[in-house]
Design an enzyme around this catalytic site. Sequence first.
Site, PDB file in Angstrom:
ATOM      1  N   ASN A  64      -9.606  76.190  52.062  1.00  0.00           N
ATOM      2  CA  ASN A  64     -10.104  76.830  53.274  1.00  0.00           C
ATOM      3  C   ASN A  64     -10.997  75.907  54.082  1.00  0.00           C
ATOM      4  O   ASN A  64     -10.604  75.385  55.127  1.00  0.00           O
ATOM      5  CB  ASN A  64     -10.854  78.119  52.903  1.00  0.00           C
ATOM      6  CG  ASN A  64     -11.130  78.997  54.110  1.00  0.00           C
ATOM      7  OD1 ASN A  64     -11.093  78.552  55.250  1.00  0.00           O
ATOM      8  ND2 ASN A  64     -11.415  80.257  53.866  1.00  0.00           N
ATOM      9  N   ASP A  65     -12.204  75.669  53.601  1.00  0.00           N
ATOM     10  CA  ASP A  65     -13.171  74.889  54.373  1.00  0.00           C
ATOM     11  C   ASP A  65     -12.668  73.482  54.690  1.00  0.00           C
ATOM     12  O   ASP A  65     -12.959  72.943  55.759  1.00  0.00           O
ATOM     13  CB  ASP A  65     -14.502  74.788  53.609  1.00  0.00           C
ATOM     14  CG  ASP A  65     -15.177  76.142  53.461  1.00  0.00           C
ATOM     15  OD1 ASP A  65     -14.931  77.016  54.305  1.00  0.00           O
ATOM     16  OD2 ASP A  65     -15.938  76.324  52.486  1.00  0.00           O
TER      17      ASP A  65
END
Length: 499
Positions: free
Chosen positions: A426-427
């Site tokens: 994600n990040d």
Amino acid sequence: MEHVSTGSSFAALAYLVAGVCFILALRGLSSPTSSQRGNRFGMIGMTIAVVTTLVTHVPVDRLVVQGADYTALLARVDYLTVIELVAAIGIGAIIGIVTARRIAMTDMPQLVAAFHSLVGLAAVLVACAAYLNPVAFGIADMVIPMIGEPFAVIRPVSRIEMGLGVAIGAITFSGSVIAFLKLNGNMGGKPIMLPGRHVINLGVLAAILILIAYFTQDQSPWIFWTVTILSFAIGFLLIIPIGGADMPVVVSMLNSYSGWAAAAMGFTLHNSAMIITGALVGSSGAILSYIMCRAMNRSFISVIAGGFGAESGGGGGDGAKIDRPWKRGSAEDAAFLMSQAEQVIIVPGYGMAVAQAQHALREMGDKLKEHGVRVKYAIHPVAGRMPGHMNVLLAEANVPYDEVFELEDINSEFAQTDVAFVIGANDVTNPAAKTDKTSPIYGMPVLDVEKAKTVLFIKRSMGGVGYAGVDNDVFYMDNTMMLLADAKKMVEEIVKSLD
């Protein structure tokens, strides 16, 4: 019975050979293709160091210094026999072998943190033993008072080594325990912010340094034990403000601490192998921590200081999800798109590790290659929970090394790629790091998956956010198709559809 060192020339040569093996081990671990050779060098070096230490330290019945007989004083100390020492090594070896065979690859970050804690605790125990029995360690001068029994005065240099060793070891132990609890899910990944923590941390660190300096002038027990207790406390205080997003840096940093603790105890034990090994581990861990801080746009000093960047460092997981339109796809859709592609870049993240989807992912890659698709894997430096986490999992699944690329080597290829297949990352794929100055991950280098013609993004649900606590704009882009499911199950369904 006293243990003294013999054969100093032989020991020096053997420790030198062991040190060279450790250097070759680090060199080998710099590449997946040479990592096994590096591990073998490390094992050979450690075997040489342990055997040399056992062979060159033999028991004697008496100790005479400057004509004075201190055998009676030494008789009060219960020394380990060679049999007991070998038995202890055997027990430790059995525990290590059983643990290594049973541990899941997804639990490697927790295992590394746990092992770091043991290194720190070992340094503390060695320092305590040296303080309680300085004559046995050869770090004391005997003093014969006019009245009473002779007593040992620890040399000032040895007190500095002892103080630093116990301090770094205690910080490593308690900090690694907290890291283990966070990685294992026993504690939340959200930073725990104590009021006035910066003042508290600086005050405790200053007190430790002042007491170590005072310890050189006065070897009173209260000073030594106060340094030990404060060091255990500061290790706890330094790590609890650090969130889950920064755990890879923390693991690397604690690895560095454990090395410096071992080096400090090497001086106390007059063991050059420990000094060499500790310095290698400490310096390499520090360099790796610095590299990872750059990869996460974190300040190296702030991470070492313990959560100084936590306000902007994320790890909370509290970010509000934005209600925006998005497209949902199926395994059949994903299989069709990838089978028609010329190149697919797979981006693994911690979600892959949690689902243990690496074997299914490798099988999917093999199926795509049967369809004539070029497959590559893009690895972000801080994907997962420890340095090299994704590399280890892919290697376990026998993914060819020449298909795995680091961020700087593959980022430019996304613009010419048909499909970016993101699985649980994600990040490290969030474009807000490049555009949103208010984002907690702003400035962190990320993988440019949004530039691919199509992005397939596996995620359990749209309700969660990454460790940084921010939503990912990639979810809502026109070229993105969300595959909401358990990562392993989704990949297995894609493999079936490819058949």
